[in-house]
Enzyme design. Structure first.
Site, PDB file in Angstrom:
ATOM      1  N   SER A   1       0.833  -1.202   0.000  1.00  7.43           N
ATOM      2  CA  SER A   1       0.000   0.000   0.000  1.00  7.43           C
ATOM      3  C   SER A   1       0.871   1.257   0.000  1.00  7.43           C
ATOM      4  CB  SER A   1      -0.961  -0.046   1.186  1.00  7.43           C
ATOM      5  OG  SER A   1      -1.957   0.959   1.068  1.00  7.43           O
TER       6      SER A   1
ATOM      7  N   ASP B   1      -0.359  -4.038  -4.016  1.00  6.66           N
ATOM      8  CA  ASP B   1      -1.502  -3.139  -4.102  1.00  6.66           C
ATOM      9  C   ASP B   1      -1.133  -1.731  -3.639  1.00  6.66           C
ATOM     10  OD1 ASP B   1      -4.099  -3.164  -5.183  1.00  6.66           O
ATOM     11  OD2 ASP B   1      -4.954  -2.849  -3.218  1.00  6.66           O
TER      12      ASP B   1
ATOM     13  N   ARG C   1       5.516   8.818  -6.851  1.00 10.24           N
ATOM     14  CA  ARG C   1       4.857   7.520  -6.648  1.00 10.24           C
ATOM     15  C   ARG C   1       5.826   6.429  -7.101  1.00 10.24           C
ATOM     16  NH1 ARG C   1       4.098   6.046 -11.811  1.00 10.24           N
ATOM     17  NH2 ARG C   1       3.367   7.585 -13.337  1.00 10.24           N
TER      18      ARG C   1
ATOM     19  N   ASP D   1       7.343   3.767  -9.597  1.00 11.79           N
ATOM     20  CA  ASP D   1       7.508   3.877 -11.048  1.00 11.79           C
ATOM     21  C   ASP D   1       8.522   2.828 -11.499  1.00 11.79           C
ATOM     22  OD1 ASP D   1       7.199   5.652 -13.592  1.00 11.79           O
ATOM     23  OD2 ASP D   1       9.376   5.491 -13.323  1.00 11.79           O
TER      24      ASP D   1
ATOM     25  N   ASP E   1      12.329   3.069 -10.757  1.00 11.05           N
ATOM     26  CA  ASP E   1      12.821   3.098  -9.371  1.00 11.05           C
ATOM     27  C   ASP E   1      13.707   1.910  -9.021  1.00 11.05           C
ATOM     28  OD1 ASP E   1      11.526   5.496  -8.814  1.00 11.05           O
ATOM     29  OD2 ASP E   1       9.668   4.499  -8.245  1.00 11.05           O
TER      30      ASP E   1
ATOM     31  N   HIS F   1      -7.827  -5.454  -0.657  1.00 18.12           N
ATOM     32  CA  HIS F   1      -6.541  -4.748  -0.565  1.00 18.12           C
ATOM     33  C   HIS F   1      -5.452  -5.677  -0.029  1.00 18.12           C
ATOM     34  CE1 HIS F   1      -4.184  -1.163  -0.689  1.00 18.12           C
ATOM     35  NE2 HIS F   1      -4.109  -0.956   0.623  1.00 18.12           N
TER      36      HIS F   1
END
Length: 458
Positions: free
Chosen positions: A161, A185, A199, A201, A204, A255
């Site tokens: 998360s 997730d 965020r 990507d 990374d 989730h």
């Protein structure tokens, strides 16, 4: 091989609760409650190290001091596990499983990133804001490891998360040189639509794989990795509650499923095979089950061993690879994929759905309702339908087929089957089962004994 591993796991789980009297201080994941969530918590991070030598007693890698550990070996792979938002303050239920099973798979350093103080709050925005600070703390610790001889290629981050974006921030600070990031997730709220540096990507890490299991609520829908996996299309997960009356599970079950799917991949049960595809609809319509265009010549598997897909990235380097698959309702989640090929000889076109049931001599049955989209049966044209079973029988003694138009009123129809064939996708060498000259009356189950296809001629 399996029995020693199970014995090792059993003893490890016991040791997690009862540490031997070694005189060492054992550190535990921060356990908070709803009161802490209401009043809020200031950010504090523990880095809890587990290895095969200290399964029962976590060592805290205090980031404020020089690197000084009794168990950390920087020459080994180091896995950082980063949890996400904790609205009630309780430790994640999956912590023990993921740590223990990672250490069963390989001799490595497993670092549990405990930022429960900072993630526990009723204000999600506050927890999301803390992700950058957690990433800075992790970079500081990794820098110390690098100074001791560690390599970025041996750093693997698993983020859940909000933790997935934390991993992305760390990877971005190292210009994508981390070995691998797995996003479980990744959180959607406050991150949807953000530019890549805000965020997770693909840039990374050298390899970024992502499991999306709640794209219509708490998760992130768009692709974020080199390969993005969408179990059951990425939305409603089998076995999860469908109504709000189920309590908190209604909100978190989908989730969390990404984590349980990953943990399952660490166990000696089954590998979940996935299928690169343009859409979930195309997958369900059986259009994406050939992986011959990929190198190595295999479909990607889900979870820990997904990094075998890196060989394909080097050779083909696609911009985005999305892989779809369906699962069962519970662990080990694997299902058996088959194609049901039907050729009819009706003069008039028929449209409807097929339900297929497989039976063994000892009475076991498994059923697949192929009803996601209406099938069209035309004279002498083969229709290939994707059938998904929660069990894969070695020997099938009986098969039943039921045809339905889905209409409650109106005339009843039938289809005349010239040939039906059942073939395994996972094992193309497995015996194919056939039957010829059947008449399926609408809503009437037709049971028959299949015949090996090579024993009959058209």
């Amino acid at each position: 091989m399996l029995l020693p591993r199970l014995s090792f796991l059993f003893l490890s789980l016991i040791c997690w609760q009862v540490a031997p009297d070694t005189g060492e201080e054992c550190h535990e994941f921060t356990d908070l409650n709803i009161h802490n969530s209401i009043v809020g918590t200031g950010l504090k991070v523990q880095l809890l190290l587990f290895t095969k030598d200290n399964l029962d007693c976590a060592e805290d890698l205090n980031q404020e001091k020089p690197l000084n550990s009794s168990y950390l070996k920087v020459s080994r792979k180091t896995v950082f596990i980063v949890h996400g938002y904790r609205p009630t303050g309780s430790p994640p239920v999956w912590l023990k499983d993921i740590v223990q099973h990672l250490l069963l798979v390989q001799d490595m350093n497993v670092v549990l990133v405990d930022w429960n103080r900072g993630a526990t709050t009723l204000i999600y925005h506050t927890a999301a804001k803390n992700t950058r600070k957690v990433a800075d703390i992790l970079k500081n610790n990794i820098d110390k490891m690098l100074n001791e001889g560690a390599s970025l290629e041996n750093i693997y981050m698993i983020g859940v998360s909000l933790g997935a974006h934390i991993a992305g921030f760390v990877g971005h600070m190292y210009n994508g040189q981390l070995g691998r990031i797995t996003g479980l997730d990744p959180a959607g709220p406050l991150f949807k639509g953000n530019p890549p540096d805000e965020r997770l990507d693909p840039s990374d890490a050298q390899f970024v794989d992502v499991i999306h299991s709640d794209t219509d609520a708490l998760g992130y829908k768009e692709a974020l990795g080199h390969i993005d996996f969408y179990p059951n299309g990425g939305t409603d997960q089998p076995g999860c509650p469908q109504t709000i009356f189920s309590g908190s599970q209604y909100f978190k079950c989908d989730h969390q499923r990404s984590v349980f799917l990953y943990v399952s991949s660490l166990k000696d049960t089954c590998n979940v095979t996935t299928y690169p595809c343009d859409s979930y609809r195309d997958y369900r319509n059986g259009k994406c089950f050939s992986c011959e265009d990929f190198l190595p010549l295999t479909c990607p598997v889900l979870g820990y061993y997904a990094d075998n897909w890196k060989d394909h990235l080097v050779l083909k380097n696609p911009a985005v690879t999305k892989a779809y698959f369906d699962t069962g309702t519970k662990e080990p989640y694997c299902i058996a994929h088959y194609f049901l090929d039907i050729i009819t000889w009706n003069k008039s076109t028929r449209r409807g759905y097929i339900t297929i049931k497989l039976m063994t001599k000892d009475g076991n049955t498994t059923e697949s309702k192929i009803n996601h989209e209406t099938a069209t049966f035309e004279q002498y044209s083969q229709v290939s339908l994707l059938a998904r079973f929660d069990q894969d029988f070695e020997k099938v003694s009986r098969i039943s087929l039921t045809f339905s138009t889905g209409s409650i009123i109106g005339p009843k129809y039938k289809i005349r089957v010239l040939r039906m064939r059942l073939r395994s996708l996972a094992d193309p060498e497995k015996l194919q089962l056939c039957r010829y000259d059947l008449v399926l009356l609408e809503n009437i189950e037709t049971v028959f004994k299949p015949i090996p296809c090579q024993n009959m001629q058209m």
